[in-house]
Design an enzyme around this catalytic site. Structure first.
Site, short mmCIF file in Angstrom:
data_model
loop_
_atom_site.label_atom_id
_atom_site.label_comp_id
_atom_site.label_asym_id
_atom_site.label_seq_id
_atom_site.Cartn_x
_atom_site.Cartn_y
_atom_site.Cartn_z
N THR A 173 2.45 4.94 1.72
CA THR A 173 1.45 5.28 2.73
C THR A 173 0.37 4.20 2.78
O THR A 173 -0.08 3.81 3.87
CB THR A 173 0.84 6.65 2.44
OG1 THR A 173 1.89 7.62 2.38
CG2 THR A 173 -0.17 7.05 3.49
N GLU A 228 -3.61 -1.10 10.24
CA GLU A 228 -4.91 -1.77 10.37
C GLU A 228 -4.74 -3.20 10.86
O GLU A 228 -5.55 -3.69 11.66
CB GLU A 228 -5.66 -1.77 9.04
CG GLU A 228 -6.26 -0.44 8.69
CD GLU A 228 -7.40 -0.59 7.70
OE1 GLU A 228 -8.37 -1.30 8.01
OE2 GLU A 228 -7.32 0.02 6.62
N HIS A 265 1.68 10.38 7.60
CA HIS A 265 2.89 9.65 7.22
C HIS A 265 4.04 10.63 7.45
O HIS A 265 4.16 11.63 6.74
CB HIS A 265 2.82 9.20 5.77
CG HIS A 265 3.81 8.14 5.42
ND1 HIS A 265 3.66 7.35 4.31
CD2 HIS A 265 4.94 7.72 6.03
CE1 HIS A 265 4.68 6.50 4.24
NE2 HIS A 265 5.47 6.72 5.29
#
Length: 133
Positions: free
Chosen positions: A37, A45, A71
């Site tokens: 994750t 990002e 996730h």
């Protein structure tokens, strides 16, 4: 100014360092050999940061200030992973994105991400002052 709906992507082939199992800090920590994750969020990002790249002035960079992620599915080692960030609009001086991550089987993650454009020098000075350096 960034137009609403602008997208950016990031992709690579996940390897051993990207697996959840790489995050074991002690012998009793046991995590699976699947895309972590943490790395998925980093990839998401990166997609957001790439969307902001055309807006950056010399000495500026963008930083993440909020991540709200799900996730959704496991991805095995040595698999292509990708992320797409879609600009949703501004919230004050903050840039908000819808972000999604994928592997060849489909969507593995989704959520929202907020970024800010800041002075790199100011960021580093503040970080060092915070810890007394």
């Amino acid at each position: 100014m960034l137009e609403i709906g602008t997208t950016a992507e990031a992709a690579y082939i996940a390897d051993d360092d990207d697996m959840a199992s790489a995050f074991c800090l002690a012998e009793q920590d046991v995590f699976p050999q699947v895309f972590s994750t943490a790395r998925m969020i980093g990839l998401m990002e990166t997609a957001g940061a790439r969307a902001l790249r055309p807006l950056l002035q010399p000495g500026q960079l963008s930083v993440g200030v909020l991540v709200n992620i799900k996730h959704l599915a496991a991805t095995p080692n040595h698999t292509q992973v990708s992320a797409q960030a879609t600009f949703l609009g501004m919230e004050g001086k903050l840039y908000k994105f819808k972000i999604e991550a994928f592997d060849p089987g489909g969507k593995i993650g989704e959520g929202e991400h907020t970024r800010a454009i800041i002075s790199e020098e100011r960021l580093m000075q503040g970080a060092k002052a915070r810890v007394g350096r």
